[in-house]
Design a protein around this motif. Structure first.
Motif, PDB file in Angstrom:
ATOM      1  N   TYR A   1       3.583   8.147   0.080  1.00 31.22           N
ATOM      2  CA  TYR A   1       2.444   7.635   0.822  1.00 31.22           C
ATOM      3  C   TYR A   1       2.860   6.446   1.679  1.00 31.22           C
ATOM      4  CZ  TYR A   1      -0.376  10.131  -2.694  1.00 31.22           C
ATOM      5  OH  TYR A   1      -0.934  11.081  -3.512  1.00 31.22           O
ATOM      6  N   THR A   2       2.213   6.331   2.826  1.00 29.46           N
ATOM      7  CA  THR A   2       2.358   5.109   3.625  1.00 29.46           C
ATOM      8  C   THR A   2       1.201   4.155   3.384  1.00 29.46           C
ATOM      9  OG1 THR A   2       1.216   6.122   5.515  1.00 29.46           O
ATOM     10  CG2 THR A   2       3.623   6.325   5.441  1.00 29.46           C
ATOM     11  N   ALA A   3       0.067   4.671   2.905  1.00 22.08           N
ATOM     12  CA  ALA A   3      -1.118   3.825   2.732  1.00 22.08           C
ATOM     13  C   ALA A   3      -1.819   3.994   1.391  1.00 22.08           C
ATOM     14  CB  ALA A   3      -2.120   4.107   3.859  1.00 22.08           C
ATOM     15  N   ALA A   4      -1.490   5.018   0.620  1.00 22.51           N
ATOM     16  CA  ALA A   4      -2.269   5.327  -0.583  1.00 22.51           C
ATOM     17  C   ALA A   4      -1.489   5.153  -1.879  1.00 22.51           C
ATOM     18  CB  ALA A   4      -2.805   6.758  -0.495  1.00 22.51           C
ATOM     19  N   ALA A   5      -0.313   4.543  -1.843  1.00 24.19           N
ATOM     20  CA  ALA A   5       0.490   4.424  -3.064  1.00 24.19           C
ATOM     21  C   ALA A   5      -0.174   3.525  -4.099  1.00 24.19           C
ATOM     22  CB  ALA A   5       1.886   3.910  -2.724  1.00 24.19           C
ATOM     23  N   PHE A   6      -0.613   2.340  -3.669  1.00 23.15           N
ATOM     24  CA  PHE A   6      -1.274   1.455  -4.630  1.00 23.15           C
ATOM     25  C   PHE A   6      -2.553   2.097  -5.160  1.00 23.15           C
ATOM     26  CE2 PHE A   6      -4.711  -1.754  -5.147  1.00 23.15           C
ATOM     27  CZ  PHE A   6      -4.319  -2.209  -6.398  1.00 23.15           C
ATOM     28  N   TYR A   7      -3.323   2.732  -4.269  1.00 25.86           N
ATOM     29  CA  TYR A   7      -4.545   3.423  -4.696  1.00 25.86           C
ATOM     30  C   TYR A   7      -4.216   4.465  -5.761  1.00 25.86           C
ATOM     31  CZ  TYR A   7      -8.796   6.296  -4.242  1.00 25.86           C
ATOM     32  OH  TYR A   7      -9.947   7.003  -4.481  1.00 25.86           O
ATOM     33  N   ASP A   8      -3.175   5.236  -5.522  1.00 23.01           N
ATOM     34  CA  ASP A   8      -2.758   6.258  -6.479  1.00 23.01           C
ATOM     35  C   ASP A   8      -2.341   5.626  -7.807  1.00 23.01           C
ATOM     36  OD1 ASP A   8      -1.994   8.797  -7.452  1.00 23.01           O
ATOM     37  OD2 ASP A   8       0.054   8.487  -6.786  1.00 23.01           O
TER      38      ASP A   8
ATOM     39  N   GLN B   1      -5.941  12.816  -0.765  1.00 22.00           N
ATOM     40  CA  GLN B   1      -4.934  13.547  -1.542  1.00 22.00           C
ATOM     41  C   GLN B   1      -4.733  12.902  -2.912  1.00 22.00           C
ATOM     42  OE1 GLN B   1      -1.105  13.744   0.416  1.00 22.00           O
ATOM     43  NE2 GLN B   1      -0.087  14.627  -1.358  1.00 22.00           N
ATOM     44  N   ALA B   2      -4.584  11.575  -2.926  1.00 22.01           N
ATOM     45  CA  ALA B   2      -4.385  10.868  -4.196  1.00 22.01           C
ATOM     46  C   ALA B   2      -5.601  11.015  -5.101  1.00 22.01           C
ATOM     47  CB  ALA B   2      -4.096   9.386  -3.927  1.00 22.01           C
ATOM     48  N   PHE B   3      -6.786  10.919  -4.503  1.00 24.33           N
ATOM     49  CA  PHE B   3      -8.007  11.011  -5.301  1.00 24.33           C
ATOM     50  C   PHE B   3      -8.206  12.408  -5.867  1.00 24.33           C
ATOM     51  CE2 PHE B   3     -12.748  11.454  -5.484  1.00 24.33           C
ATOM     52  CZ  PHE B   3     -12.913  10.659  -6.606  1.00 24.33           C
ATOM     53  N   THR B   4      -7.887  13.420  -5.077  1.00 21.59           N
ATOM     54  CA  THR B   4      -8.012  14.800  -5.556  1.00 21.59           C
ATOM     55  C   THR B   4      -7.090  15.040  -6.746  1.00 21.59           C
ATOM     56  OG1 THR B   4      -8.605  15.550  -3.319  1.00 21.59           O
ATOM     57  CG2 THR B   4      -7.862  17.231  -4.889  1.00 21.59           C
ATOM     58  N   MET B   5      -5.877  14.496  -6.692  1.00 26.18           N
ATOM     59  CA  MET B   5      -4.957  14.611  -7.825  1.00 26.18           C
ATOM     60  C   MET B   5      -5.543  13.924  -9.058  1.00 26.18           C
ATOM     61  SD  MET B   5      -1.312  13.886  -5.929  1.00 26.18           S
ATOM     62  CE  MET B   5      -0.506  13.595  -7.507  1.00 26.18           C
TER      63      MET B   5
ATOM     64  N   LEU C   1      -3.297   4.515 -13.582  1.00 27.65           N
ATOM     65  CA  LEU C   1      -3.389   3.550 -14.675  1.00 27.65           C
ATOM     66  C   LEU C   1      -4.764   3.592 -15.337  1.00 27.65           C
ATOM     67  CD1 LEU C   1      -1.561   0.431 -13.167  1.00 27.65           C
ATOM     68  CD2 LEU C   1      -0.789   1.799 -15.115  1.00 27.65           C
ATOM     69  N   SER C   2      -5.794   3.811 -14.523  1.00 25.39           N
ATOM     70  CA  SER C   2      -7.163   3.763 -15.045  1.00 25.39           C
ATOM     71  C   SER C   2      -7.501   4.947 -15.937  1.00 25.39           C
ATOM     72  CB  SER C   2      -8.167   3.678 -13.890  1.00 25.39           C
ATOM     73  OG  SER C   2      -8.277   4.921 -13.201  1.00 25.39           O
ATOM     74  N   ILE C   3      -6.727   6.021 -15.878  1.00 21.29           N
ATOM     75  CA  ILE C   3      -7.005   7.183 -16.724  1.00 21.29           C
ATOM     76  C   ILE C   3      -6.851   6.804 -18.196  1.00 21.29           C
ATOM     77  CG2 ILE C   3      -6.217   9.489 -17.380  1.00 21.29           C
ATOM     78  CD1 ILE C   3      -5.525   9.973 -14.448  1.00 21.29           C
ATOM     79  N   GLU C   4      -5.837   5.993 -18.482  1.00 17.55           N
ATOM     80  CA  GLU C   4      -5.595   5.592 -19.872  1.00 17.55           C
ATOM     81  C   GLU C   4      -6.330   4.308 -20.238  1.00 17.55           C
ATOM     82  OE1 GLU C   4      -1.470   5.386 -20.760  1.00 17.55           O
ATOM     83  OE2 GLU C   4      -1.071   7.453 -20.155  1.00 17.55           O
TER      84      GLU C   4
ATOM     85  N   LEU D   1       0.819  -1.213   0.000  1.00 17.36           N
ATOM     86  CA  LEU D   1       0.000   0.000   0.000  1.00 17.36           C
ATOM     87  C   LEU D   1       0.850   1.258   0.000  1.00 17.36           C
ATOM     88  CD1 LEU D   1      -2.692  -1.037   2.656  1.00 17.36           C
ATOM     89  CD2 LEU D   1      -2.921  -1.070   0.162  1.00 17.36           C
ATOM     90  N   GLY D   2       2.117   1.150   0.447  1.00 13.97           N
ATOM     91  CA  GLY D   2       2.958   2.318   0.599  1.00 13.97           C
ATOM     92  C   GLY D   2       3.921   2.532  -0.556  1.00 13.97           C
ATOM     93  N   THR D   3       4.455   3.735  -0.624  1.00 14.64           N
ATOM     94  CA  THR D   3       5.385   4.091  -1.689  1.00 14.64           C
ATOM     95  C   THR D   3       6.662   3.271  -1.640  1.00 14.64           C
ATOM     96  OG1 THR D   3       4.513   6.352  -1.727  1.00 14.64           O
ATOM     97  CG2 THR D   3       6.698   6.019  -2.682  1.00 14.64           C
ATOM     98  N   ASP D   4       7.135   2.921  -0.441  1.00 12.45           N
ATOM     99  CA  ASP D   4       8.402   2.201  -0.304  1.00 12.45           C
ATOM    100  C   ASP D   4       8.437   0.930  -1.139  1.00 12.45           C
ATOM    101  OD1 ASP D   4       9.648   4.031   1.301  1.00 12.45           O
ATOM    102  OD2 ASP D   4       9.210   2.991   3.185  1.00 12.45           O
TER     103      ASP D   4
END
Length: 458
Positions: A132-139, A187-191, A144-147, A32-35
């Motif tokens: 992100y610590t929790a939203a990286a995969f969500y982001d 934050q990820a969703f707003t972007m 990916l879904s935009i394209e 889930l995190g960026t790391d």
């Protein structure tokens, strides 16, 4: 096909039945995190890469990995998932649902096996600016879904041997201990909204409450069918309201076959504020009953929701709702509620207050979460102009999204409502088929809303 890479948690075990080389790459960070994505991106060396997201036993059916990759190659999909089976107390089918444009909630169930097209994944990871610590995969999956939308393979390609899902996750997004991760998700969703031209600036329109004359300031509306055990409690909680304005109660009796109608009739006979309405049609859902009541000549300036098995928290609920309309000049007001048992004792998770809502971004973030709160109240002329979807699930969410597109929504963050959970109404133990149908419908509402907001912005 010479080699397939599978990234899996250190505690995960898998069984594959393939004729080609399967290379297992373990990781110890949270996916889930960026790391995880930043630390491992250099290891993604094949055309496609599998990521296992749970620490459990995964048993693939023969040629499952081959099936994933064949479909990815033939469709040029950048992210794939499939249906699966779960083995815990017996073997259970776990169908997923198709990903659509509006499948933007952060709790979408992909199962525990994901396949990515490596170049697309690397590109999105390289562009990910926030940590992100929790939203990286969500982001990542939003980007990916935009394209190209993630693709579901509606075949049972593996068995997940793990414990049952905790159904209390239904309220994770309002749990204070998850607040930090929810801020990241927002934050990820707003972007994402800004990238796909669906972001809206804060709503500032002021509603004119005097555009139409009403004899009654407020109406409580209860749609009901066969609630002889609870309808009297609901009625009494309305009639004991103390207000500085006249109010009434419209009960839309959807052809009850138990003693519900007799109970309503008894109250309507002795109290003129109680309006007992029975639709001629017999094909109305909860939303259809709402439309019937709202369009009645008896309906007041503001119409306030009460479900037939719930009650208001005290005698001040109605006054607080109308005061919020007047002070905030909004088109809709949403309160907060406590979850209780049948005897109205508070049970976990207790207070549901949706403090994730802000005046600045609540109307955008509403598309990400699964509910907006209760009780819900509306300025009647606006609700009449919009109409209410004739469904028995999600009609309130549909209205909240639609109204927040153009108007401000007022919030009350203290409990003014008791939401009872009991055998005949609980949504905590829905079958997977029913839960999937509900999620599919709400995702469709989000799809409609995203497209509407894009059109409005353009």
């Amino acid at each position: 096909m010479k080699k397939v890479q599978i990234f899996l948690p250190e505690a995960c075990r898998i069984k594959t039945h393939e004729s080609f080389n399967v290379v297992l790459e373990t990781y110890n960070e949270s996916f889930l995190g960026t790391d995880f994505w930043k630390n491992n991106v250099h290891r993604f060396s094949e055309e496609y890469v599998f990521v296992i997201t749970k620490s459990c036993m995964i048993d693939f059916v023969p040629d499952a990995l081959k099936r994933f990759i064949q479909i990815a190659q033939s469709t040029l999909s950048t992210m794939l998932y499939s249906d699966y089976r779960m083995q815990s107390a017996g073997l259970k089918l776990c169908p997923t649902i198709d990903y659509q444009y509006g499948s933007v909630r952060d709790d979408f169930d992909f199962g525990s096996v994901l396949l990515f097209e490596t170049e697309a994944l690397k590109r999105v990871i390289a562009e990910q600016m926030a940590f992100y610590t929790a939203a990286a995969f969500y982001d990542i999956r939003l980007q990916l879904s935009i394209e190209k939308l993630p693709l579901r393979i509606n075949e049972y390609l593996y068995t997940e041997k793990t414990v049952e899902v905790d159904r209390n996750k239904h309220f994770d997004y309002v749990d204070p201990k998850n607040r930090a991760s929810q801020i990241e998700m927002e934050q990820a969703f707003t972007m994402f909204l800004k990238k796909c031209s669906a972001y809206l600036e804060p709503r500032t329109a002021v509603v004119d409450f005097d555009i139409e004359n009403f004899e009654t300031e407020a109406t409580v509306l209860i749609p009901v069918r066969n609630r002889e055990k609870t309808i009297e409690d609901a009625i009494v909680s309305v009639l004991k309201q103390k207000t500085s304005f006249p109010f009434n109660l419209i009960i839309v009796d959807n052809h009850s076959t138990d003693n519900t109608s007799d109970i309503i009739a008894r109250y309507a006979e002795k109290d003129s504020r109680v309006k007992h309405l029975i639709p001629e049609r017999d094909d109305l859902g909860i939303g259809g009953c709402w439309s019937f009541g709202v369009n009645s000549s008896e309906c007041g300036r503001f119409v306030v929701q009460l479900d037939s098995d719930d009650v208001y928290a005290d005698e001040n609920t109605l006054q607080k709702v109308v005061d919020t309309f007047r002070s905030e000049h909004c088109a809709m007001v949403i309160g907060s509620y406590k979850i209780t048992d049948f005897d109205m004792n508070t049970i976990p998770p207790g207070l549901i207050d949706h403090r994730e809502w802000t005046d600045e971004n609540g109307h955008n973030n509403a598309l990400r979460i699964n509910g907006l709160g209760a009780p819900r109240a509306f300025f009647t002329p606006i609700l009449r102009s919009l109409g209410v979807p004739n469904t028995s699930y999600g009609e309130d969410y549909a209205l909240g999204l639609q109204i927040s597109r153009s108007y401000k929504i007022g919030r009350i963050f203290e409990s003014i409502y008791l939401c009872r959970r009991w055998n005949d109404n609980t949504d905590a133990l829905l079958s997977i088929e029913k839960a999937n149908a509900n999620n599919l419908y709400k995702d469709k509402l989000r799809t409609i809303e995203l497209l509407a907001r894009q059109k409005q912005n353009n």
